[in-house]
Design a protein around this motif. Structure first.
Motif, mmCIF file in Angstrom:
data_model
loop_
_atom_site.group_PDB
_atom_site.id
_atom_site.type_symbol
_atom_site.label_atom_id
_atom_site.label_comp_id
_atom_site.label_asym_id
_atom_site.label_seq_id
_atom_site.Cartn_x
_atom_site.Cartn_y
_atom_site.Cartn_z
ATOM 1 N N GLY A 196 -58.224 -45.886 0.122
ATOM 2 C CA GLY A 196 -57.282 -45.847 0.829
ATOM 3 C C GLY A 196 -57.498 -47.588 0.999
ATOM 4 O O GLY A 196 -56.473 -48.255 2.209
ATOM 5 N N SER A 197 -58.495 -48.063 0.387
ATOM 6 C CA SER A 197 -58.548 -49.536 0.591
ATOM 7 C C SER A 197 -57.629 -50.395 0.149
ATOM 8 O O SER A 197 -57.804 -51.143 1.063
ATOM 9 C CB SER A 197 -60.011 -49.969 -0.504
ATOM 10 N N GLY A 198 -56.825 -50.922 -0.493
ATOM 11 C CA GLY A 198 -55.973 -51.423 -1.204
ATOM 12 C C GLY A 198 -54.684 -51.828 -0.579
ATOM 13 O O GLY A 198 -54.134 -52.439 0.484
ATOM 14 N N ASP A 199 -54.609 -50.167 0.673
ATOM 15 C CA ASP A 199 -53.343 -49.942 1.590
ATOM 16 C C ASP A 199 -53.993 -50.975 2.548
ATOM 17 O O ASP A 199 -52.884 -51.173 3.329
ATOM 18 C CB ASP A 199 -53.021 -48.604 1.425
ATOM 19 N N PHE A 200 -55.151 -51.036 2.565
ATOM 20 C CA PHE A 200 -55.941 -51.578 4.280
ATOM 21 C C PHE A 200 -55.707 -52.670 4.252
ATOM 22 O O PHE A 200 -54.726 -53.462 5.597
ATOM 23 C CB PHE A 200 -56.730 -50.525 4.360
ATOM 24 N N ALA A 201 -56.126 -52.986 2.502
ATOM 25 C CA ALA A 201 -55.677 -54.648 2.793
ATOM 26 C C ALA A 201 -54.428 -55.031 2.482
ATOM 27 O O ALA A 201 -54.242 -56.466 3.421
ATOM 28 C CB ALA A 201 -57.043 -54.905 1.417
#
Lengths: 304, 304, 304, 304
Positions: free
Chosen positions: C242-247
């Motif tokens: 979910g790192s891309g979405d969090f960024a």
């Protein structure tokens, strides 16, 4: 044999209607799911049949068996440089394995492998000639000049075969398709649209049960070794990622098609064609598979 | 039969030394690669053998066939709720499929599946009892009370089986292992360390060629249907991701072990054990596989 | 700052109760989901906080940030021979990538990578010493000697960590774990059970916002370059897949834990700790993530 | 700034010649690998440049940034129904993830995602109009009406783009491409063939460093929030499966192209374009990446 197939037919007629007819192209979706035909061609040249045994259906992926036989006749074991001989462990139209393994399909019965086989058949010929040769071959082994391609189904497939188009382009990128994708797909969709009834199909597959020999002619189509090897491939790969279960339950080399047809080989005994259009979750004939399992069980046909 | 196996033995002796003995545990690495033994047990109860046929080796993954037979006897087809019946398309010790498919191994012959089978055998018993039952079963079908576990190999495996420990813990996380991982692995490594010579191994597998019956006793071990089904699994899954090629070339149900042993079944004819320790790239006996292929070809044994 | 965090707290209190508290170990399942705490430690050494800001929770995977920092201090960039620096594209506990890439985890924040980092910390020390060093480090950067391990949670994790046990054994098979799996897991589960309240956690992470310097001491913990690089890893890998979405949504380096804690870094400004135990589908704090997103938006904190 | 970029240029000129120019299409293979250009456009509207800064190259995948910006302007956040926002963990042209995730590409910067973005741009327009709109947009943000498509490169790509053709057909099969594949690919290959020199490229990307505003006009191209979000995507996904490492080493949002171009954003400071045609193993500019890393380090530009 005739009483046996009639008994099996009778046993499964009540279940017709269960399952789901393939609907990814309109032509296939039109077929009445309440169809069931069984035919057995025995090594002595007789053909037994029952049910809707005179109704033709397009053989779809069953054509991969005939295309492979013809391609092996053309290039021999060089074919195996471009296609593997292992079960893929993935669905029939999966592309994942191709990326992991540099565009070499795992076996000639998944779609990717069948496209390479078709590409091999195209070498030196025009698409029209290629499909002509394949049709001639099928007529020859079935001893039936009336077998033909269903042009409406062929056209319908051409308009919807995005996944096959993806597979072919993907392999082209790896250099494992040598002809223009449109030509390969054109031949492929026509070979899938070869139409037969169950009697014709059983007769067409009989040479694989008789060590490569034709019952109706005094000659061999392929060597006994090659017939056995094609049977081995049908057993390990012929039902895609349901091949293991099919071997477990039925115990015969076979090939299925999305139109609900099934061809099974009983070495030294004969060949069996079953047809019932409604499919199970794996995309194989629901009632056809059950009927074949029962028939094999009652006839004691397991190769194991 | 005796002249035939001697001829095949003689043909392949010159190639001994090629390939590579398994060295992941020290005990296996010590074996002399210049070994070749062939034994055939026929349905009439005779045993033919040649070469190093009196030298015992640990049967390793061939034990999965006996463990599966015993487990099916114990829980019947409930076993298939926890293990599949399909070729995996991946190496014998792969964990990828387990993650994709919620901890259910594809078949009982890859390591993950064999661990579940062992876990089933443990139900209601202590590890010592479980391995005792398995050993007793093997002795019974082989009609040989001298068969034993090699404790040094068993211990050596226990110290190095990290991958199997990973597989078992992974399935435990999905609830598909029910006993403590150390217990399951303890039994598993001992079953792999069951030692036999080729004559014993051929005799132990014979019931699978005779419809589940024991040639030396007036009784059946399993039903004919079950024997056929185990053979079907051996054909589609017994050589891991080389099963398709083995079916293509040899045409017999078989199971290989990393010690260089091979067990093949010729339905209604007999069972064959071959042993040669040096392995090919797939981890199966290099010379053993070639010798078996030649033997099957000359004897006309293909089931296809 | 204080009015801002109080406004955000007030805005999200009504939503408390949505989501689902982690229940894979009994100790985590006991936590009241109606908890929300926010704390901000600013570069000038002040700490602002609101809500349940004095209630300690185990930091779980947030501990991976501190373990990585300590391990980099110990072995420097040699660490990257054993762990990658790329987002994995797979869940936090996936084993698939490890098989494809020979036991080298993609990054130090997925479980496999964190286990390797812990293995590095163990070099030359006993487990008790190792966890002692890590605890000492966290106390030092947080300037708080009262921070401790929750022994009940640590024990509970030890009893249920099958997947982590599988990961460690799998990497051991590739030679990328050097100590006994039980020791590595012992340390790992204790580091996950380090308990802090939000004020402590914000203070502990502050050095990453201040170029590696400690606001409360006249010294640096790590170089500015290393602090930036740890932040970069937190941004690309800190929220697993979910790192891309969090960024995209929050725009700050961060690390989440399954207990509902979140640590985010605002370079040159400060560090933020948020805690709310109920999780979203990705296993991150549901309300905590939303509150952090709102806080970052209102404060204009995005690094982009 | 000018002395700094000249110093970096001078430092890396000796290494020119290392790496390998892309040769999958003849037109790219013709480029002299001994090229290096650096340009920086600052928020105040100035442009600094050095080296081969007046030589145009096709921007290839860097065009995905402009296409995404335009598509977001057209359909807003509805775009994210058809494309994800996560790093893929796989190569730029991988098809595996598409099969696992039903034809939804992980992000708009891998090829599959970019093809969906192009498909969105085609809605309601002819291919010629679509590429015209995109070119107009790039000219507008770069404030340079001379930017054009290189027709020879566009044609060359069209003839060799088998993998992209496979990706598009594959997604079409899942319903995630709405226009004919030939049209989508036609636009896509033309957008990749947009040619600029480094000064033009730096100017074209500047709006992403200035909160969406144009330095040379009194207006915004996109909202500040959207500019930040595009930057976030560039950071997590802009260098494909090298994005984590790039963030770790350089610390800036960026996008690379197979022609050796690089665009990096320094929020609130400016945008940087670097070009050097020889590539590293990941398919990104070898010397260009190193020069950018040095420049960012010396200028203290990391966003972390």
């Amino acid at each position: 044999m005739q009483p046996l197939i009639e008994a099996v037919h009778e046993e499964f007629v009540p279940y017709l209607g269960e399952g789901k007819v393939a609907d990814y192209i309109p032509e296939l979706a039109k077929v009445d799911p309440h169809r069931l035909a069984i035919a057995v061609a025995t090594a002595d040249g007789r053909v037994y049949s029952t049910g809707d045994d005179a109704e033709a259906f397009t053989i779809q992926s069953i054509s991969k068996v005939f295309a492979l036989t013809l391609a092996l006749g053309k290039v021999g074991d060089d074919l195996w440089r471009r296609v593997g001989r292992e079960p893929s462990g993935t669905p029939f139209d999966s592309i994942i394995q191709l990326e992991h393994e540099q565009g070499i399909p795992r076996n000639p019965f998944i779609n990717a492998g069948a496209l390479v086989v078709t590409d091999i058949l195209l070498s030196g010929y025009q698409p029209r000639e290629t499909i002509g040769q394949l049709l001639e071959f099928v007529r020859y082994v079935a001893n039936d000049e009336t077998i033909a391609v269903d042009p409406v189904v062929a056209r319908s497939e051409t308009e919807h075969g995005y996944r096959n188009r993806a597979l072919a382009n993907f392999m082209l990128g790896f250099g494992n398709i040598e002809h223009a994708v449109d030509l390969v797909l054109g031949v492929y969709f026509h070979q899938c649209a070869i139409a037969m009834d169950c009697r014709q199909l059983a007769k067409a597959g009989l040479f694989l049960a008789t060590g490569g020999k034709l019952a109706h002619r005094n000659t061999g189509v392929v060597s006994t070794l090659r017939a056995r090897r094609i049977n081995a491939l049908m057993l390990t790969c012929g039902q895609y990622d349901g091949s293991g279960d099919f071997a477990f339950r039925v115990g015969l080399p076979s090939k299925s098609g999305v139109s609900g047809g099934l061809l099974a080989i009983v070495p030294n005994v004969g060949s069996v064609a079953v047809w019932s259009p409604a499919l199970n979750k794996q995309g194989n004939s629901l009632i056809g598979t059950l009927a074949l399992e029962r028939l094999a069980e009652r006839a004691g046909w397991s190769i194991f």
